[in-house]
Design an enzyme around this catalytic site. Structure first.
Site, PDB file in Angstrom:
ATOM      1  N   ASP A  28      -0.467   0.149  -4.550  1.00  0.00           N
ATOM      2  CA  ASP A  28      -1.882   0.329  -4.520  1.00  0.00           C
ATOM      3  C   ASP A  28      -2.018   1.456  -3.494  1.00  0.00           C
ATOM      4  OD1 ASP A  28      -4.666   0.275  -4.168  1.00  0.00           O
ATOM      5  OD2 ASP A  28      -4.880  -1.867  -3.312  1.00  0.00           O
ATOM      6  N   HIS A  82      -9.993  -8.525  -7.162  1.00  0.00           N
ATOM      7  CA  HIS A  82      -9.785  -7.873  -5.850  1.00  0.00           C
ATOM      8  C   HIS A  82      -9.972  -8.886  -4.496  1.00  0.00           C
ATOM      9  CE1 HIS A  82     -11.360  -5.350  -2.321  1.00  0.00           C
ATOM     10  NE2 HIS A  82     -10.075  -5.386  -1.989  1.00  0.00           N
ATOM     11  N   GLU A 116     -11.899  -2.611  -7.710  1.00  0.00           N
ATOM     12  CA  GLU A 116     -12.430  -3.300  -6.665  1.00  0.00           C
ATOM     13  C   GLU A 116     -13.762  -2.045  -6.194  1.00  0.00           C
ATOM     14  OE1 GLU A 116      -8.769  -2.687  -4.135  1.00  0.00           O
ATOM     15  OE2 GLU A 116     -10.106  -1.660  -2.577  1.00  0.00           O
ATOM     16  N   LYS A 165       0.907  -1.148   0.050  1.00  0.00           N
ATOM     17  CA  LYS A 165      -0.087   0.028  -0.042  1.00  0.00           C
ATOM     18  C   LYS A 165       0.897   1.375  -0.005  1.00  0.00           C
ATOM     19  CE  LYS A 165      -3.888  -2.000   0.172  1.00  0.00           C
ATOM     20  NZ  LYS A 165      -4.964  -1.900  -0.605  1.00  0.00           N
ATOM     21  N   ASP A 203     -14.522  -7.112  -8.339  1.00  0.00           N
ATOM     22  CA  ASP A 203     -14.899  -7.333  -7.036  1.00  0.00           C
ATOM     23  C   ASP A 203     -16.205  -8.055  -6.789  1.00  0.00           C
ATOM     24  OD1 ASP A 203     -14.436  -6.120  -4.042  1.00  0.00           O
ATOM     25  OD2 ASP A 203     -16.442  -7.010  -4.159  1.00  0.00           O
ATOM     26  N   GLU A 240      -2.338   0.498  -8.384  1.00  0.00           N
ATOM     27  CA  GLU A 240      -3.679   0.117  -8.271  1.00  0.00           C
ATOM     28  C   GLU A 240      -4.539   1.539  -7.803  1.00  0.00           C
ATOM     29  OE1 GLU A 240      -4.118  -3.631  -6.531  1.00  0.00           O
ATOM     30  OE2 GLU A 240      -6.157  -2.723  -5.650  1.00  0.00           O
TER      31      GLU A 240
HETATM   32  C1  LIG Z   1      -9.623  -1.760   2.978  1.00  0.00           C
HETATM   33  C2  LIG Z   1      -9.211  -2.943   2.475  1.00  0.00           C
HETATM   34  O1  LIG Z   1      -8.281  -3.713   3.247  1.00  0.00           O
HETATM   35  C3  LIG Z   1      -8.434  -2.578   1.208  1.00  0.00           C
HETATM   36  O2  LIG Z   1      -7.094  -1.758   1.446  1.00  0.00           O
HETATM   37  C4  LIG Z   1      -8.277  -3.740   0.122  1.00  0.00           C
HETATM   38  C5  LIG Z   1      -7.621  -3.340  -0.972  1.00  0.00           C
HETATM   39  O3  LIG Z   1      -7.698  -2.170  -1.395  1.00  0.00           O
HETATM   40  C6  LIG Z   1      -6.790  -4.385  -1.715  1.00  0.00           C
HETATM   41  O4  LIG Z   1      -6.855  -5.433  -1.268  1.00  0.00           O
HETATM   42  O5  LIG Z   1      -6.455  -4.219  -2.815  1.00  0.00           O
END
Ligand SMILES: C[C@H](O)[C@@H](O)CC(=O)C(=O)O
Length: 628
Positions: free
Chosen positions: A431, A536, A486, A377, A509, A457
């Protein structure tokens, strides 16, 4: 506090207050022979329940001494105070309620004449515990907590008609406490499930859910209730015969449609309901969901697909031709994926709320477990992203961390080319969960080029199709792709993302799209546009769902899995009866239990613990907060 028990359709025992006063309320049809169908009956039941609630409230304030009768058009309600003392209620004695002799028959033959049922006292108290009602609680909340249908079934019930009843649960897991699931946008998520069970009057049941991250899950449950009501009285085989028609029916209630259309709460609620129907369908045929679909004829798959509004991108005829083209070789692909498993990537090492040490440890563990695609992330702080990215790359690019006996993969092999794989053949993805404006996204991601991501992402708002296209174009010279989906509400958003050449990877998703029928339409479009689908799965239950979708994609639709990777997060699988699993090469195993349907059924014990707000976990949290 007053507590309410609703043990069956017709007779309600209401226990009031600390003094354990009890009222028994009986509802009876007043119309001879013309109530007609159970649907009619069910529709009036809400109204009946409201009256009962009012009665109970009235009794609270001023006890009913003699039987009270309320007459309405379709029914009458009789209420009388009973004198049970607390010993009776705590012992294992029984409440016995007899239905009147031909009432069941008049309600459409669901229950046999003269049927009766018994409810053990202890069981009754369990329900009472699950149905706390304080004066002023909303009727909806009270309704939602009714015991599931089993206790409502009379002992000599005939399983001849397809009565459908529903129950729904708001289940929340306190993942915000550990930082699991955190990203730049969602900093305190409690992984939650708006969970629905669909019942028939036989043993056949369907389970579905939609994922949310905490508050708001109850709103989705309410929407599920509204949608599921539309199924009452329907014949399940008629529903299964054309799931595309069923989907159109469920998505086109004009009043509910107004609060979408086909987006937001009402759409993700439809995802839960449609998925529960597919689960039920698969169970009825003793197959896991993916197998049910890949065993369908191309015509049946097309009939099951939601096509409205996408025929400018793909027509039924084109879809049929694509499916036919792949049909002859389905068996080979099925055998191959059963043997190898489906490729996966791991996100659970790279949540934003984790410390560097935790990220490093989890990354090492993921490499050791056989994974070779990793997602982290980004988007809260550029320097920290770069630092964490370097930590991850230093582990995944180093052959010393590979499991014993595993050789590095060729970074230029056909499965990895274009993915910025490092020397061991490992791939990193990033992401941002929608935190940036378009120009910001471009600049930020360029500044992370050094950690060589395959794709960024969700760089920006999920509805901004042209924004994604602009980002993709700007990042092309850096060999960084764009992925999203997602939060793409529906098939039309995917259609435009594909038409605008805005994405390199399509991330459906399983329950933001409204169930399998809408997923099928996106799988077909992505295959036509040649964009790989990598679903996702960051949430609770999503991994359980999506392995089915990727198998359908590989075996029946796109025919390819070599460059695909299916997200895996290692959280909360223990709550499912049929949890997904990963093999020693970091690939998903193929779900193969004939009873598992769409693999989303949860353990009753998990529901009892995490149901919000009255599951034992949440009660204990409330208790602790009150004490503090
Ligand atoms: C809130 C979720 O955990 C989100 O962060 C999931 C996500 O964006 C992903 O798996 O890609």
């Amino acid at each position: 506090m007053a507590k309410v028990l609703i043990p069956l359709d017709d007779t309600v025992v209401v226990c009031l207050g600390e003094e354990k006063r009890v009222v028994q309320i009986t509802c009876k049809s007043e119309r001879p022979n013309d109530i007609g169908t159970i649907t009619t009956y069910y529709l009036v039941r809400h109204e009946i329940s409201e009256l009962i609630l009012r009665l109970a409230m009235a009794h609270m304030r001023s006890p009913i001494s003699s039987p009270l009768r309320i007459e309405a058009d379709l029914y009458s309600i009789q209420a009388s105070g009973l004198s049970l003392d607390s010993a009776d209620l705590e012992a294992d004695n029984e409440f016995t309620v007899k239905e009147d002799s031909d009432f069941g028959e008049r309600r459409g033959g669901i229950e046999a004449p003269g049927s009766s049922f018994t409810l053990p006292g202890r069981a009754a108290w369990r329900y009472l515990d699950r149905c706390p009602l304080e004066v002023g609680n909303s009727l909806t909340e009270w309704h939602r907590r009714l015991p599931a249908t089993k206790p409502m079934v009379s002992s000599n019930q005939r399983a001849t008609t397809n009565k459908r009843l529903t129950a729904w649960e708001d289940i929340r897991f306190p993942t915000s406490l550990s930082g699991d699931g955190t990203d730049a946008m969602n900093t305190d998520c409690d992984y939650s499930s708006a969970y629905v069970k669909l019942y028939t009057d036989s043993d056949l049941t369907g389970y579905g859910m939609t994922f949310t991250i905490g508050r708001g899950n109850d709103i989705v449950c309410k929407a599920i209730e509204e949608l599921a009501k539309r199924l009452i009285g329907k014949d399940v085989e008629e529903i299964f015969a054309n799931m595309g028609n069923t989907w159109d029916y469920l998505s086109s209630d004009s009043q509910l449609r107004w609060i979408g259309p086909e987006k937001g709460v009402i759409h993700i609620a439809l995802g839960a309901v449609d998925n529960a129907l597919w689960d039920m369908y698969a169970r009825s045929r003793n197959k896991p969901l993916w197998k049910l679909v890949v065993d369908m004829t191309p015509e049946e798959i097309v009939n099951a697909t939601a096509f409205r509004y996408i025929t400018d991108a793909i027509t039924r005829e084109e879809a049929l031709a694509m499916l036919k083209e792949k049909a002859a070789t389905r068996a080979e692909r099925e055998a191959k994926v059963r043997e190898l498993g489906y490729p996966a990537y791991v996100t659970s090492a790279g949540w934003l709320g984790y410390s560097d040490e935790k990220v490093a440890r989890l990354t090492r563990e993921a490499v050791e477990a056989g994974f070779n695609h990793f997602k982290m992330k980004v988007g809260a702080d550029r320097d920290s992203d770069l630092r964490r990215g370097k930590i991850i790359r230093s582990i995944i690019d180093d052959p010393q961390y590979l499991p014993p006996g595993l050789k590095p993969r060729d970074p230029n092999g056909p499965d990895l080319v274009g993915k910025n794989a490092g020397p061991t053949g490992s791939v990193l993805m990033i992401d941002a969960n929608q935190v940036w404006d378009v120009p910001q996204a471009i600049e930020y991601v360029k500044s992370l080029a050094e950690i060589k991501p395959w794709f960024i992402e969700e760089p920006t708002a999920p509805d901004d199709i042209l924004g994604h296209a602009a980002i993709r174009k700007a990042l092309k010279p850096y060999d960084i792709g764009v992925a999203t989906g997602e939060h793409a509400h529906n098939r039309m958003v995917f259609k435009q993302l594909l038409q605008a050449e805005a994405i390199d990877v399509c991330q459906i998703d399983s329950c933001r799209l409204a169930g399998v029928s809408e997923v099928l339409s996106v799988l077909l479009m992505a295959a036509k546009f040649g964009v790989p689908v990598c679903p996702h799965a960051g949430g609770v239950g999503l991994c359980e769902y999506v392995i089915h979708l990727s198998l359908i994609d590989y075996i029946a639709v796109s025919g390819t899995m070599e460059r695909n990777v299916l997200e895996f997060v290692d959280h909360l699988h223990e709550h499912f009866l049929y949890p997904c699993s990963i093999n020693k090469n970091g690939r998903y195993n193929v779900p193969s239990n004939a009873k598992e349907g769409y693999s989303i059924e949860m353990h009753e014990s998990s529901i009892a613990e995490y149901e919000f707000p009255n599951g034992s976990y949440w009660k204990s949290v409330r208790g602790a907060n009150t004490a503090a």
